[in-house]
Design a protein around this motif. Structure first.
Motif, PDB file in Angstrom:
ATOM      1  N   LEU A  23       0.865  -1.177   0.000  1.00  0.00           N
ATOM      2  CA  LEU A  23       0.000   0.000   0.000  1.00  0.00           C
ATOM      3  C   LEU A  23       0.902   1.228   0.000  1.00  0.00           C
ATOM      4  O   LEU A  23       1.524   1.549   1.012  1.00  0.00           O
ATOM      5  CB  LEU A  23      -0.915   0.014   1.230  1.00  0.00           C
ATOM      6  N   ASP A  24       0.984   1.899  -1.135  1.00  0.00           N
ATOM      7  CA  ASP A  24       1.980   2.958  -1.291  1.00  0.00           C
ATOM      8  C   ASP A  24       1.444   4.345  -0.968  1.00  0.00           C
ATOM      9  O   ASP A  24       2.150   5.176  -0.408  1.00  0.00           O
ATOM     10  CB  ASP A  24       2.523   2.948  -2.730  1.00  0.00           C
ATOM     11  N   THR A  25       0.217   4.637  -1.341  1.00  0.00           N
ATOM     12  CA  THR A  25      -0.290   6.000  -1.190  1.00  0.00           C
ATOM     13  C   THR A  25      -1.089   6.147   0.103  1.00  0.00           C
ATOM     14  O   THR A  25      -1.677   5.185   0.614  1.00  0.00           O
ATOM     15  CB  THR A  25      -1.187   6.378  -2.373  1.00  0.00           C
ATOM     16  N   GLU A  26      -1.119   7.372   0.604  1.00  0.00           N
ATOM     17  CA  GLU A  26      -1.902   7.649   1.804  1.00  0.00           C
ATOM     18  C   GLU A  26      -3.388   7.463   1.537  1.00  0.00           C
ATOM     19  O   GLU A  26      -4.139   7.047   2.407  1.00  0.00           O
ATOM     20  CB  GLU A  26      -1.622   9.084   2.295  1.00  0.00           C
ATOM     21  N   GLY A  27      -3.816   7.756   0.310  1.00  0.00           N
ATOM     22  CA  GLY A  27      -5.215   7.568  -0.033  1.00  0.00           C
ATOM     23  C   GLY A  27      -5.635   6.112   0.043  1.00  0.00           C
ATOM     24  O   GLY A  27      -6.725   5.789   0.518  1.00  0.00           O
ATOM     25  N   GLU A  28      -4.765   5.212  -0.443  1.00  0.00           N
ATOM     26  CA  GLU A  28      -5.074   3.785  -0.395  1.00  0.00           C
ATOM     27  C   GLU A  28      -5.118   3.294   1.047  1.00  0.00           C
ATOM     28  O   GLU A  28      -6.007   2.532   1.428  1.00  0.00           O
ATOM     29  CB  GLU A  28      -4.042   3.000  -1.194  1.00  0.00           C
ATOM     30  N   LYS A  29      -4.174   3.757   1.860  1.00  0.00           N
ATOM     31  CA  LYS A  29      -4.170   3.357   3.274  1.00  0.00           C
ATOM     32  C   LYS A  29      -5.435   3.834   3.979  1.00  0.00           C
ATOM     33  O   LYS A  29      -6.049   3.098   4.756  1.00  0.00           O
ATOM     34  CB  LYS A  29      -2.931   3.924   3.968  1.00  0.00           C
ATOM     35  N   GLU A  30      -5.812   5.080   3.704  1.00  0.00           N
ATOM     36  CA  GLU A  30      -7.001   5.637   4.346  1.00  0.00           C
ATOM     37  C   GLU A  30      -8.249   4.845   3.949  1.00  0.00           C
ATOM     38  O   GLU A  30      -9.135   4.598   4.772  1.00  0.00           O
ATOM     39  CB  GLU A  30      -7.158   7.104   3.950  1.00  0.00           C
ATOM     40  N   ARG A  31      -8.312   4.433   2.690  1.00  0.00           N
ATOM     41  CA  ARG A  31      -9.467   3.663   2.226  1.00  0.00           C
ATOM     42  C   ARG A  31      -9.525   2.303   2.914  1.00  0.00           C
ATOM     43  O   ARG A  31     -10.601   1.850   3.323  1.00  0.00           O
ATOM     44  CB  ARG A  31      -9.399   3.481   0.712  1.00  0.00           C
ATOM     45  N   VAL A  32      -8.391   1.625   3.069  1.00  0.00           N
ATOM     46  CA  VAL A  32      -8.366   0.329   3.742  1.00  0.00           C
ATOM     47  C   VAL A  32      -8.809   0.482   5.193  1.00  0.00           C
ATOM     48  O   VAL A  32      -9.595  -0.326   5.715  1.00  0.00           O
ATOM     49  CB  VAL A  32      -6.964  -0.298   3.667  1.00  0.00           C
ATOM     50  N   VAL A  33      -8.324   1.532   5.870  1.00  0.00           N
ATOM     51  CA  VAL A  33      -8.717   1.761   7.262  1.00  0.00           C
ATOM     52  C   VAL A  33     -10.224   1.975   7.360  1.00  0.00           C
ATOM     53  O   VAL A  33     -10.901   1.381   8.220  1.00  0.00           O
ATOM     54  CB  VAL A  33      -7.957   2.976   7.851  1.00  0.00           C
ATOM     55  N   LYS A  34     -10.790   2.800   6.495  1.00  0.00           N
ATOM     56  CA  LYS A  34     -12.225   3.061   6.527  1.00  0.00           C
ATOM     57  C   LYS A  34     -13.030   1.792   6.263  1.00  0.00           C
ATOM     58  O   LYS A  34     -14.049   1.532   6.914  1.00  0.00           O
ATOM     59  CB  LYS A  34     -12.591   4.125   5.484  1.00  0.00           C
ATOM     60  N   CYS A  35     -12.578   0.992   5.285  1.00  0.00           N
ATOM     61  CA  CYS A  35     -13.311  -0.226   4.941  1.00  0.00           C
ATOM     62  C   CYS A  35     -13.259  -1.251   6.065  1.00  0.00           C
ATOM     63  O   CYS A  35     -14.252  -1.950   6.316  1.00  0.00           O
ATOM     64  CB  CYS A  35     -12.756  -0.815   3.650  1.00  0.00           C
ATOM     65  N   LEU A  36     -12.129  -1.370   6.736  1.00  0.00           N
ATOM     66  CA  LEU A  36     -12.035  -2.305   7.861  1.00  0.00           C
ATOM     67  C   LEU A  36     -12.874  -1.826   9.037  1.00  0.00           C
ATOM     68  O   LEU A  36     -13.508  -2.633   9.725  1.00  0.00           O
ATOM     69  CB  LEU A  36     -10.577  -2.485   8.265  1.00  0.00           C
ATOM     70  N   GLU A  37     -12.872  -0.527   9.300  1.00  0.00           N
ATOM     71  CA  GLU A  37     -13.725   0.003  10.360  1.00  0.00           C
ATOM     72  C   GLU A  37     -15.193  -0.328  10.079  1.00  0.00           C
ATOM     73  O   GLU A  37     -15.936  -0.758  10.972  1.00  0.00           O
ATOM     74  CB  GLU A  37     -13.554   1.519  10.461  1.00  0.00           C
ATOM     75  N   ALA A  38     -15.605  -0.129   8.831  1.00  0.00           N
ATOM     76  CA  ALA A  38     -16.991  -0.427   8.465  1.00  0.00           C
ATOM     77  C   ALA A  38     -17.289  -1.911   8.625  1.00  0.00           C
ATOM     78  O   ALA A  38     -18.351  -2.294   9.137  1.00  0.00           O
ATOM     79  CB  ALA A  38     -17.257   0.018   7.023  1.00  0.00           C
ATOM     80  N   ALA A  39     -16.357  -2.781   8.199  1.00  0.00           N
ATOM     81  CA  ALA A  39     -16.572  -4.228   8.292  1.00  0.00           C
ATOM     82  C   ALA A  39     -16.723  -4.671   9.737  1.00  0.00           C
ATOM     83  O   ALA A  39     -17.522  -5.556  10.053  1.00  0.00           O
ATOM     84  CB  ALA A  39     -15.403  -4.959   7.634  1.00  0.00           C
ATOM     85  N   ILE A  40     -15.954  -4.057  10.626  1.00  0.00           N
ATOM     86  CA  ILE A  40     -16.029  -4.412  12.048  1.00  0.00           C
ATOM     87  C   ILE A  40     -17.335  -3.912  12.653  1.00  0.00           C
ATOM     88  O   ILE A  40     -17.985  -4.605  13.441  1.00  0.00           O
ATOM     89  CB  ILE A  40     -14.812  -3.842  12.804  1.00  0.00           C
ATOM     90  N   GLN A  41     -17.746  -2.709  12.283  1.00  0.00           N
ATOM     91  CA  GLN A  41     -18.905  -2.092  12.921  1.00  0.00           C
ATOM     92  C   GLN A  41     -20.239  -2.599  12.378  1.00  0.00           C
ATOM     93  O   GLN A  41     -21.261  -2.474  13.054  1.00  0.00           O
ATOM     94  CB  GLN A  41     -18.821  -0.573  12.755  1.00  0.00           C
ATOM     95  N   ARG A  42     -20.239  -3.187  11.169  1.00  0.00           N
ATOM     96  CA  ARG A  42     -21.509  -3.667  10.607  1.00  0.00           C
ATOM     97  C   ARG A  42     -22.177  -4.694  11.505  1.00  0.00           C
ATOM     98  O   ARG A  42     -23.399  -4.792  11.544  1.00  0.00           O
ATOM     99  CB  ARG A  42     -21.256  -4.296   9.226  1.00  0.00           C
ATOM    100  N   ARG A  43     -21.385  -5.510  12.179  1.00  0.00           N
ATOM    101  CA  ARG A  43     -21.962  -6.577  12.997  1.00  0.00           C
ATOM    102  C   ARG A  43     -22.155  -6.146  14.449  1.00  0.00           C
ATOM    103  O   ARG A  43     -22.706  -6.896  15.259  1.00  0.00           O
ATOM    104  CB  ARG A  43     -21.074  -7.826  12.929  1.00  0.00           C
TER     105      ARG A  43
END
Length: 448
Positions: A318-338
Motif C-alpha cells: 500500500l503505497d499511497t496515503e489515499g489507499e491506506k485511508e481507504r483500507v482503514v475506513k473499509c475495515l472500520e466499516a466491516a467491524i462495525q456492521r456486525r
C-alpha cells in the motif's frame, strides 16, 4: 502451408500438487489445557484463508489465537478455538465435520456475477428464490418489506439484515406459500421486484437512495452482505455515525505500516473482541483484492489484537496515503456492521406465512427500530433474532418490552437475549448474543 503448434497442457496439471499434497487437518485437544488447536497444512491458493476462517465461524467457534503463514507455495495455520461457552471442542460430529470440510475435498471456489445497477435482485436456486435489497435505512422498513412478501404469498424461509451508516442490506430466502417451492413465474417475480423497489425508494427519486446487486450464484450470506455494503460505499458515511451508534469501546484502532525488507504492508487492528471478528476482517481484505501472507491474532481480555502482513494481488504494498485511508475506513466499516448495541429479542413461533410480517409490525407499532436481524426456519418453528432500538436510536425502555410480551405472548414466544445496561457484563464477554444462520447449508445438515 505453415502450421501453428501450441504446447499441450494437461487439464489436471493445475490440481496435481493438491492431489500429491492434499490438505492435512488435525484437531488437537491435548496440547493446550483451555482450548482446541486446529492445524491446517495445505498447498497455498487464493482465498484459502477466508475459506478456513469461514468454516470455523459458521460453527460459531471462538478464535482466541491464530498464527497464519503462507509464504511460497504452502499454507500453514494454527487456530486456538473454543465454543461459545469457552470450552474445548469435544463433540465428535463437529470434529468430524471440521476434518472433512477442511480436508482434501473441503475447499470450493465461489464465483459470483453481479449487476451493480439493479435496485432489487432476485434469483432462483433449488427450492428458494433469493432476494437482495440495499437502500437507505429508516424505522419500520423491514416491516414494510415483509408485509409486501406476505401480501404476495411469499413465505420467508430465512433472512439476514444488517444496517450501517444509515444504509440497510438484506438477503431474504423465500418460496411459494402453497407449494413450498421456488417461484419461477416471471410476472409474479416482477411484481414483487417493483413493489420492493418502491418501498426502498420511499419518497426519494435519487438513484443512490436504493440499489443492490443481482447475484447469479450462491455465496456465503455474511460475505454477501459485506460485499453489498462495500459496493454501496457505506464506509463513506460522511460522519453520520454518532457517539450513540458506536461508543468509544467499540471503535477500532487501525494502523498501517510498511515492512520494507520483506515487502509487506502491516495492518494492525485493536478493538473490542467479538464473535466472527477475524472473518469480517479477512473477508474485507480478500474482497478488496489483498492477499494475507502472514497473520497473528490474539485476545487480551475483552479486546482483540490482530496483525496482517499483506500485499495487493499484483504484489505491491500500500503505497499511497489515499489507499491506506481507504483500507482503514473499509475495515472500520466491516467491524462495525456486525456491532449491535441495541436490545436483542428472540421471537419463536410455529412457522406460517406472514410470521415475519406480523412480528416486525408489532415491533414497529411499539416504536422499535430493527438495526440487525436474523431469521431462520427450524423444523416447524420460525425463529427470529432482532436487535432493536427505539425510533430515535436510543436504548429501549424495558416497559416497552413488557408491553410487547403481553401483546404477542398468545401467538409467539419472546425472549430478551441482551440488555445493554450492564457494561460490566459486556467487558466480561457476556454481552454478545449468539446468532447463526446456515440457510440449509452442509453444516446444518451434517450436524443435524
Amino acid at each position: 502451408m505453415a502450421r501453428d503448434y501450441w504446447p499441450y497442457f494437461d487439464p489436471d496439471y493445475e490440481n496435481l500438487s493438491i492431489r500429491i499434497n492434499p490438505p492435512r487437518v488435525s484437531v488437537d485437544n491435548t496440547s493446550c489445557s483451555d482450548c482446541t488447536l486446529i492445524k491446517v497444512d495445505s498447498v497455498n491458493k487464493p482465498g484459502i484463508l477466508l475459506e478456513v476462517v469461514q468454516i470455523l465461524s459458521d460453527l460459531d467457534l471462538v478464535i482466541t489465537k491464530a498464527y497464519i503463514s503462507s509464504d511460497g507455495g504452502w499454507f500453514m495455520d494454527v487456530f486456538h478455538v473454543t465454543d461459545q461457552q469457552g470450552n474445548k471442542i469435544t463433540d465428535s460430529k463437529i470434529i468430524d465435520y471440521i476434518e472433512k470440510a477442511l480436508g482434501p475435498k473441503g475447499h470450493t471456489t465461489e464465483v459470483v456475477k453481479t449487476w451493480p445497477g439493479k435496485r432489487v435482485g432476485v434469483h432462483t436456486m433449488g427450492d428458494h428464490a433469493t432476494i437482495e435489497l440495499i437502500g437507505r435505512d429508516r424505522p419500520g422498513l423491514l416491516s414494510e418489506i415483509s408485509a409486501v412478501l406476505a401480501n404476495l404469498h411469499f413465505n420467508v424461509v430465512a433472512a439476514e439484515l444488517w444496517t450501517h451508516n444509515r444504509r440497510i442490506a438484506c438477503v431474504v430466502y423465500v418460496n411459494d406459500d402453497t407449494t413450498c417451492r421456488a417461484v419461477d413465474d416471471p410476472t409474479r417475480l416482477s411484481t414483487m421486484e417493483e413493489q420492493l423497489k418502491n418501498i426502498l425508494r420511499g419518497c426519494e427519486d435519487d438513484e443512490k437512495v436504493a440499489r443492490t446487486s443481482f447475484s447469479m450464484g450462491f455465496t456465503h450470506v455474511d460475505r454477501r452482505l459485506h460485499q453489498m455494503l462495500f459496493a454501496d460505499r457505506d464506509y463513506e458515511g460522511g460522519g453520520l455515525a454518532t457517539e450513540a451508534d458506536y461508543p468509544p469501546s467499540f471503535r477500532p484502532k487501525i494502523s498501517i505500516d510498511r515492512w520494507e525488507e520483506k515487502g509487506y504492508s502491516v495492518v494492525s487492528v485493536r478493538c473490542k473482541d467479538r464473535s466472527k471478528l477475524m472473518f469480517d476482517i479477512v473477508c474485507t481484505l480478500t474482497d478488496m483484492q489483498y492477499v494475507v501472507f502472514h497473520a497473528s491474532i490474539s485476545s487480551d481480555g475483552p479486546y482483540a489484537s490482530q496483525e496482517y502482513y499483506i500485499r495487493h494481488m499484483d504484489g505491491c504494498m500500500l503505497d499511497t496515503e489515499g489507499e491506506k485511508e481507504r483500507v482503514v475506513k473499509c475495515l472500520e466499516a466491516a467491524i462495525q456492521r456486525r456491532v449491535s448495541e441495541g436490545l436483542s429479542l428472540e421471537v419463536c413461533a410455529k412457522d406460517r406465512v406472514g410470521l415475519l410480517s406480523e412480528a416486525t409490525r408489532v415491533l414497529r407499532e411499539n416504536g422499535l427500530s430493527v438495526t440487525r436481524a436474523g431469521v431462520s426456519t427450524v423444523g416447524e418453528k420460525g425463529v427470529s433474532v432482532f436487535y432493536v432500538k427505539d425510533a430515535s436510536g436510543n436504548p429501549v425502555d424495558m416497559k416497552t418490552i413488557e408491553g410487547l410480551r403481553k401483546e404477542i405472548g398468545h401467538t409467539m414466544m419472546l425472549n430478551v437475549k441482551k440488555v445493554p445496561a450492564s457494561d460490566k457484563a459486556q467487558e466480561e464477554g457476556g454481552g454478545w448474543a449468539k446468532t447463526s444462520f446456515f440457510f440449509g447449508s452442509l453444516v446444518e445438515r451434517f450436524l443435524a
